[in-house]
Design an enzyme around this catalytic site. Structure first.
Site, PDB file in Angstrom:
ATOM      1  N   GLY A  16      73.236  18.313  72.708  1.00  0.00           N
ATOM      2  CA  GLY A  16      73.625  19.632  72.451  1.00  0.00           C
ATOM      3  C   GLY A  16      74.868  20.089  73.369  1.00  0.00           C
ATOM      4  O   GLY A  16      74.978  21.242  73.259  1.00  0.00           O
ATOM      5  N   ASP A  67      70.857  12.474  67.028  1.00  0.00           N
ATOM      6  CA  ASP A  67      69.854  13.208  66.424  1.00  0.00           C
ATOM      7  C   ASP A  67      68.721  13.023  67.297  1.00  0.00           C
ATOM      8  O   ASP A  67      67.932  12.052  67.252  1.00  0.00           O
ATOM      9  CB  ASP A  67      69.661  12.937  65.046  1.00  0.00           C
ATOM     10  CG  ASP A  67      68.585  13.677  64.269  1.00  0.00           C
ATOM     11  OD1 ASP A  67      67.974  14.471  65.215  1.00  0.00           O
ATOM     12  OD2 ASP A  67      68.594  13.874  63.181  1.00  0.00           O
ATOM     13  N   VAL A  68      68.291  14.263  68.171  1.00  0.00           N
ATOM     14  CA  VAL A  68      67.137  14.113  69.289  1.00  0.00           C
ATOM     15  C   VAL A  68      65.888  13.932  68.235  1.00  0.00           C
ATOM     16  O   VAL A  68      64.822  13.773  69.103  1.00  0.00           O
ATOM     17  CB  VAL A  68      67.137  15.244  69.786  1.00  0.00           C
ATOM     18  CG1 VAL A  68      68.363  15.072  70.974  1.00  0.00           C
ATOM     19  CG2 VAL A  68      67.062  16.473  69.368  1.00  0.00           C
ATOM     20  N   SER A 153      63.575  28.997  77.802  1.00  0.00           N
ATOM     21  CA  SER A 153      63.972  30.172  77.390  1.00  0.00           C
ATOM     22  C   SER A 153      62.944  31.248  77.918  1.00  0.00           C
ATOM     23  O   SER A 153      61.885  31.017  78.430  1.00  0.00           O
ATOM     24  CB  SER A 153      63.739  30.159  75.731  1.00  0.00           C
ATOM     25  OG  SER A 153      64.018  31.524  75.273  1.00  0.00           O
ATOM     26  N   TYR A 166      58.489  29.007  68.657  1.00  0.00           N
ATOM     27  CA  TYR A 166      59.567  28.629  69.333  1.00  0.00           C
ATOM     28  C   TYR A 166      59.201  28.930  70.949  1.00  0.00           C
ATOM     29  O   TYR A 166      59.556  28.017  71.834  1.00  0.00           O
ATOM     30  CB  TYR A 166      60.646  29.761  69.062  1.00  0.00           C
ATOM     31  CG  TYR A 166      61.862  29.632  69.956  1.00  0.00           C
ATOM     32  CD1 TYR A 166      63.010  28.653  69.750  1.00  0.00           C
ATOM     33  CD2 TYR A 166      62.043  30.682  70.951  1.00  0.00           C
ATOM     34  CE1 TYR A 166      64.019  28.515  70.694  1.00  0.00           C
ATOM     35  CE2 TYR A 166      63.080  30.536  72.099  1.00  0.00           C
ATOM     36  CZ  TYR A 166      64.200  29.529  71.718  1.00  0.00           C
ATOM     37  OH  TYR A 166      65.222  29.464  72.452  1.00  0.00           O
ATOM     38  N   ALA A 167      58.287  29.886  71.012  1.00  0.00           N
ATOM     39  CA  ALA A 167      57.910  30.124  72.673  1.00  0.00           C
ATOM     40  C   ALA A 167      56.854  29.010  73.070  1.00  0.00           C
ATOM     41  O   ALA A 167      57.081  28.874  74.295  1.00  0.00           O
ATOM     42  CB  ALA A 167      57.236  31.428  72.477  1.00  0.00           C
ATOM     43  N   ALA A 168      56.127  28.327  72.136  1.00  0.00           N
ATOM     44  CA  ALA A 168      55.308  27.519  72.371  1.00  0.00           C
ATOM     45  C   ALA A 168      56.050  26.331  72.882  1.00  0.00           C
ATOM     46  O   ALA A 168      55.471  25.678  73.767  1.00  0.00           O
ATOM     47  CB  ALA A 168      54.330  27.257  71.391  1.00  0.00           C
ATOM     48  N   LYS A 170      59.100  26.211  74.161  1.00  0.00           N
ATOM     49  CA  LYS A 170      59.823  26.401  75.337  1.00  0.00           C
ATOM     50  C   LYS A 170      58.760  26.264  76.699  1.00  0.00           C
ATOM     51  O   LYS A 170      59.004  26.122  77.848  1.00  0.00           O
ATOM     52  CB  LYS A 170      60.609  27.636  75.372  1.00  0.00           C
ATOM     53  CG  LYS A 170      61.698  27.471  74.476  1.00  0.00           C
ATOM     54  CD  LYS A 170      62.658  26.433  74.644  1.00  0.00           C
ATOM     55  CE  LYS A 170      63.775  26.556  73.630  1.00  0.00           C
ATOM     56  NZ  LYS A 170      64.732  25.436  73.908  1.00  0.00           N
ATOM     57  N   ILE A 199      72.287  35.163  75.379  1.00  0.00           N
ATOM     58  CA  ILE A 199      73.538  34.425  76.004  1.00  0.00           C
ATOM     59  C   ILE A 199      74.343  34.296  74.507  1.00  0.00           C
ATOM     60  O   ILE A 199      73.580  34.105  73.292  1.00  0.00           O
ATOM     61  CB  ILE A 199      73.362  32.921  76.355  1.00  0.00           C
ATOM     62  CG1 ILE A 199      72.249  32.996  77.535  1.00  0.00           C
ATOM     63  CG2 ILE A 199      74.708  32.200  76.609  1.00  0.00           C
ATOM     64  CD1 ILE A 199      72.613  33.972  78.506  1.00  0.00           C
TER      65      ILE A 199
END
Length: 261
Positions: A16, A67-68, A153, A166-168, A170, A199
Protein backbone atom coordinates in the site's frame (compact mmCIF):
# COMPACT_ATOMS: atom_id res chain seq x y z
CA UNK A 1 23.45 12.92 7.85
CA UNK A 2 23.89 11.25 11.22
CA UNK A 3 25.23 7.79 10.38
CA UNK A 4 22.66 6.20 12.71
CA UNK A 5 19.94 7.31 10.31
CA UNK A 6 21.73 6.79 7.03
CA UNK A 7 19.79 4.02 5.29
CA UNK A 8 22.11 3.60 2.34
CA UNK A 9 22.21 -0.07 1.37
CA UNK A 10 18.95 -0.91 3.13
CA UNK A 11 15.88 -2.14 1.26
CA UNK A 12 12.31 -1.72 2.49
CA UNK A 13 9.04 -3.12 1.16
CA UNK A 14 5.89 -1.07 1.77
CA UNK A 15 2.54 -2.63 0.93
CA UNK A 16 0.00 0.00 0.00
CA UNK A 17 2.98 2.26 -0.58
CA UNK A 18 1.44 4.02 -3.55
CA UNK A 19 -0.57 6.53 -1.52
CA UNK A 20 -1.48 7.95 1.88
CA UNK A 21 0.56 6.92 4.90
CA UNK A 22 2.47 4.30 2.91
CA UNK A 23 3.71 6.84 0.39
CA UNK A 24 4.55 9.27 3.20
CA UNK A 25 6.81 6.63 4.74
CA UNK A 26 8.28 5.65 1.38
CA UNK A 27 9.14 9.24 0.55
CA UNK A 28 11.10 9.75 3.77
CA UNK A 29 12.88 6.41 3.49
CA UNK A 30 14.06 7.17 -0.04
CA UNK A 31 15.34 10.57 1.04
CA UNK A 32 17.29 8.84 3.83
CA UNK A 33 19.07 6.65 1.27
CA UNK A 34 16.89 3.54 1.49
CA UNK A 35 15.82 1.61 -1.59
CA UNK A 36 12.05 1.22 -1.45
CA UNK A 37 9.83 -1.32 -3.17
CA UNK A 38 6.20 -0.24 -3.10
CA UNK A 39 3.61 -2.96 -3.56
CA UNK A 40 0.09 -2.01 -4.60
CA UNK A 41 -2.81 -3.36 -6.62
CA UNK A 42 -3.31 -0.26 -8.77
CA UNK A 43 -0.63 -0.08 -11.44
CA UNK A 44 -1.37 3.54 -12.34
CA UNK A 45 -1.10 4.65 -8.71
CA UNK A 46 2.14 2.67 -8.47
CA UNK A 47 3.59 4.53 -11.45
CA UNK A 48 2.57 7.93 -10.11
CA UNK A 49 4.05 7.18 -6.69
CA UNK A 50 7.24 5.91 -8.29
CA UNK A 51 7.65 9.18 -10.19
CA UNK A 52 7.44 11.07 -6.90
CA UNK A 53 9.99 8.84 -5.19
CA UNK A 54 12.44 8.98 -8.07
CA UNK A 55 12.17 12.77 -8.23
CA UNK A 56 14.44 12.98 -5.20
CA UNK A 57 18.08 13.31 -6.08
CA UNK A 58 19.35 9.76 -6.45
CA UNK A 59 16.09 8.31 -5.13
CA UNK A 60 16.04 4.53 -5.46
CA UNK A 61 12.63 2.94 -5.78
CA UNK A 62 10.64 0.33 -7.62
CA UNK A 63 6.97 -0.63 -7.77
CA UNK A 64 5.31 -4.02 -8.02
CA UNK A 65 1.69 -4.96 -8.58
CA UNK A 66 0.64 -7.04 -5.58
CA UNK A 67 -2.64 -8.09 -4.02
CA UNK A 68 -2.06 -8.91 -0.34
CA UNK A 69 -5.18 -11.08 -0.24
CA UNK A 70 -3.47 -13.56 -2.57
CA UNK A 71 -0.49 -15.55 -1.28
CA UNK A 72 0.81 -16.25 -4.78
CA UNK A 73 0.86 -12.53 -5.57
CA UNK A 74 2.88 -11.85 -2.43
CA UNK A 75 5.33 -14.66 -3.17
CA UNK A 76 5.81 -13.34 -6.71
CA UNK A 77 6.37 -9.77 -5.52
CA UNK A 78 8.93 -10.87 -2.93
CA UNK A 79 10.81 -13.04 -5.42
CA UNK A 80 10.93 -10.19 -7.93
CA UNK A 81 12.10 -7.75 -5.26
CA UNK A 82 14.84 -10.09 -4.03
CA UNK A 83 15.93 -10.81 -7.60
CA UNK A 84 16.23 -7.08 -8.25
CA UNK A 85 17.58 -5.84 -4.91
CA UNK A 86 19.24 -8.89 -3.36
CA UNK A 87 17.73 -8.37 0.08
CA UNK A 88 14.80 -6.97 2.07
CA UNK A 89 15.67 -5.36 5.39
CA UNK A 90 12.30 -3.94 6.36
CA UNK A 91 8.67 -4.74 5.67
CA UNK A 92 5.97 -2.15 6.33
CA UNK A 93 2.58 -3.88 6.10
CA UNK A 94 0.47 -0.84 5.35
CA UNK A 95 -2.12 -2.12 2.85
CA UNK A 96 -5.60 -2.29 4.29
CA UNK A 97 -9.25 -1.38 3.92
CA UNK A 98 -11.51 0.76 6.10
CA UNK A 99 -14.79 -0.12 7.73
CA UNK A 100 -16.87 1.77 5.19
CA UNK A 101 -20.36 2.68 6.25
CA UNK A 102 -20.97 1.94 9.91
CA UNK A 103 -23.36 -0.88 10.72
CA UNK A 104 -24.65 -2.25 14.04
CA UNK A 105 -22.76 -5.33 15.19
CA UNK A 106 -25.91 -7.42 15.28
CA UNK A 107 -26.43 -6.68 11.57
CA UNK A 108 -22.83 -7.43 10.52
CA UNK A 109 -22.71 -10.05 7.78
CA UNK A 110 -20.22 -12.86 7.86
CA UNK A 111 -19.03 -11.81 4.40
CA UNK A 112 -18.19 -8.30 5.65
CA UNK A 113 -16.36 -9.79 8.63
CA UNK A 114 -14.29 -12.21 6.58
CA UNK A 115 -13.48 -9.69 3.85
CA UNK A 116 -12.09 -7.31 6.47
CA UNK A 117 -9.94 -10.00 8.05
CA UNK A 118 -8.76 -11.32 4.69
CA UNK A 119 -7.13 -8.00 3.85
CA UNK A 120 -6.24 -6.36 7.16
CA UNK A 121 -5.03 -9.40 9.10
CA UNK A 122 -4.54 -12.38 6.80
CA UNK A 123 -2.76 -10.14 4.28
CA UNK A 124 -0.28 -9.04 6.95
CA UNK A 125 0.24 -12.64 8.05
CA UNK A 126 1.21 -13.69 4.52
CA UNK A 127 3.40 -10.64 3.85
CA UNK A 128 5.23 -10.90 7.18
CA UNK A 129 5.71 -14.65 6.89
CA UNK A 130 7.34 -14.30 3.49
CA UNK A 131 9.48 -11.37 4.62
CA UNK A 132 10.47 -12.95 7.95
CA UNK A 133 11.51 -16.17 6.26
CA UNK A 134 14.00 -14.23 4.15
CA UNK A 135 15.23 -12.22 7.16
CA UNK A 136 15.75 -15.33 9.28
CA UNK A 137 17.63 -17.10 6.50
CA UNK A 138 19.84 -14.04 6.04
CA UNK A 139 20.50 -13.87 9.79
CA UNK A 140 21.49 -17.55 9.88
CA UNK A 141 23.94 -16.77 7.08
CA UNK A 142 25.60 -14.14 9.28
CA UNK A 143 23.65 -11.00 8.34
CA UNK A 144 21.13 -10.37 11.14
CA UNK A 145 18.79 -7.41 10.57
CA UNK A 146 15.07 -7.04 10.04
CA UNK A 147 12.17 -4.69 10.64
CA UNK A 148 8.49 -5.71 10.66
CA UNK A 149 6.07 -2.80 10.96
CA UNK A 150 2.29 -3.15 10.57
CA UNK A 151 0.06 -0.09 10.24
CA UNK A 152 -2.52 -0.53 12.99
CA UNK A 153 -5.01 2.11 14.15
CA UNK A 154 -6.35 3.95 17.17
CA UNK A 155 -9.38 1.73 16.62
CA UNK A 156 -7.30 -1.06 18.16
CA UNK A 157 -7.34 0.66 21.56
CA UNK A 158 -10.67 2.53 21.43
CA UNK A 159 -14.19 1.20 21.57
CA UNK A 160 -15.13 1.76 17.93
CA UNK A 161 -18.89 1.33 17.80
CA UNK A 162 -20.31 -0.15 14.60
CA UNK A 163 -16.83 -0.71 13.23
CA UNK A 164 -15.85 -3.69 15.39
CA UNK A 165 -14.60 -5.81 12.49
CA UNK A 166 -12.03 -3.15 11.53
CA UNK A 167 -11.02 -2.63 15.17
CA UNK A 168 -10.59 -6.36 15.70
CA UNK A 169 -8.18 -6.67 12.78
CA UNK A 170 -6.08 -3.78 14.02
CA UNK A 171 -5.94 -5.03 17.60
CA UNK A 172 -4.80 -8.37 16.21
CA UNK A 173 -1.91 -6.62 14.45
CA UNK A 174 -0.70 -5.19 17.77
CA UNK A 175 -0.68 -8.68 19.29
CA UNK A 176 0.96 -10.19 16.23
CA UNK A 177 3.69 -7.57 16.33
CA UNK A 178 4.48 -8.18 20.00
CA UNK A 179 4.61 -11.93 19.48
CA UNK A 180 6.97 -11.60 16.52
CA UNK A 181 9.16 -9.17 18.46
CA UNK A 182 9.78 -11.86 21.08
CA UNK A 183 10.10 -14.80 18.69
CA UNK A 184 12.39 -13.17 16.14
CA UNK A 185 14.61 -11.00 18.35
CA UNK A 186 17.41 -13.57 18.22
CA UNK A 187 17.73 -12.88 14.49
CA UNK A 188 18.13 -9.12 14.88
CA UNK A 189 14.53 -8.57 13.80
CA UNK A 190 12.35 -6.01 15.57
CA UNK A 191 8.57 -5.64 15.30
CA UNK A 192 6.62 -2.51 16.17
CA UNK A 193 3.12 -1.32 15.31
CA UNK A 194 2.16 2.18 14.17
CA UNK A 195 -1.23 3.50 15.32
CA UNK A 196 -2.30 6.51 13.24
CA UNK A 197 -4.91 8.97 14.44
CA UNK A 198 -7.07 10.98 12.03
CA UNK A 199 -4.91 11.30 8.91
CA UNK A 200 -5.78 12.86 5.56
CA UNK A 201 -5.92 10.08 2.96
CA UNK A 202 -8.25 8.51 0.43
CA UNK A 203 -9.63 6.28 3.20
CA UNK A 204 -10.63 9.23 5.41
CA UNK A 205 -11.63 11.70 2.69
CA UNK A 206 -15.33 11.18 3.40
CA UNK A 207 -15.31 11.93 7.14
CA UNK A 208 -12.68 14.66 6.97
CA UNK A 209 -14.79 16.37 4.34
CA UNK A 210 -17.81 16.36 6.64
CA UNK A 211 -18.11 19.69 8.51
CA UNK A 212 -20.09 18.14 11.37
CA UNK A 213 -17.39 15.52 11.93
CA UNK A 214 -14.55 18.04 11.65
CA UNK A 215 -16.19 20.45 14.10
CA UNK A 216 -16.67 17.63 16.61
CA UNK A 217 -13.28 15.96 16.32
CA UNK A 218 -10.71 18.63 15.46
CA UNK A 219 -11.08 20.44 18.83
CA UNK A 220 -10.05 17.15 20.48
CA UNK A 221 -6.71 17.15 18.62
CA UNK A 222 -4.26 19.19 20.73
CA UNK A 223 -2.07 20.17 17.76
CA UNK A 224 -5.24 21.52 16.09
CA UNK A 225 -4.85 19.83 12.74
CA UNK A 226 -5.40 16.45 11.16
CA UNK A 227 -2.34 14.39 10.33
CA UNK A 228 -0.68 14.21 6.94
CA UNK A 229 1.06 11.21 5.32
CA UNK A 230 4.37 13.05 5.71
CA UNK A 231 3.95 12.89 9.50
CA UNK A 232 4.89 9.19 9.27
CA UNK A 233 8.21 9.70 7.53
CA UNK A 234 10.23 10.24 10.67
CA UNK A 235 9.01 7.12 12.45
CA UNK A 236 9.64 5.03 9.32
CA UNK A 237 13.24 6.23 9.09
CA UNK A 238 13.79 5.66 12.80
CA UNK A 239 12.42 2.14 12.70
CA UNK A 240 14.48 1.23 9.64
CA UNK A 241 17.66 2.61 11.17
CA UNK A 242 20.15 0.95 13.49
CA UNK A 243 19.18 3.57 16.09
CA UNK A 244 16.04 1.51 16.81
CA UNK A 245 17.82 -1.83 17.21
CA UNK A 246 16.87 -2.11 20.91
CA UNK A 247 13.34 -0.80 20.43
CA UNK A 248 10.85 -3.57 19.78
CA UNK A 249 7.38 -4.85 20.76
CA UNK A 250 6.07 -1.28 20.95
CA UNK A 251 3.00 0.52 19.63
CA UNK A 252 3.68 4.00 18.28
CA UNK A 253 0.64 6.27 18.60
CA UNK A 254 0.88 9.12 16.09
CA UNK A 255 -2.28 11.15 16.55
CA UNK A 256 -1.40 14.76 17.40
CA UNK A 257 -2.24 14.05 21.04
CA UNK A 258 -5.82 12.91 20.34
CA UNK A 259 -5.74 9.97 22.75
CA UNK A 260 -4.26 12.07 25.55
CA UNK A 261 -6.93 14.77 25.54
Amino acid sequence: MNSDFDLTGRVAVITGGNGGIGLGMADALVRAGCTVSIWGRNEEKNKKALEQLKSHNGGKAEARVCDVTKRASIEDAMKATLDAQGRVDGCFANAGIGGGGRRPFIDRSEDEWRTMFQTNLDGVFHVFQVAARHMVERAKAGDPFGRLVPTSSLASIFGTAQNEHYAATKASLNALSRALAVELARYGITANSILPGWIRSDMTAGVLGNDKFVNAVLPRVPVRRFGEPSDFGGIAVYLMSKASSYHTADTFVIDGGYTAF
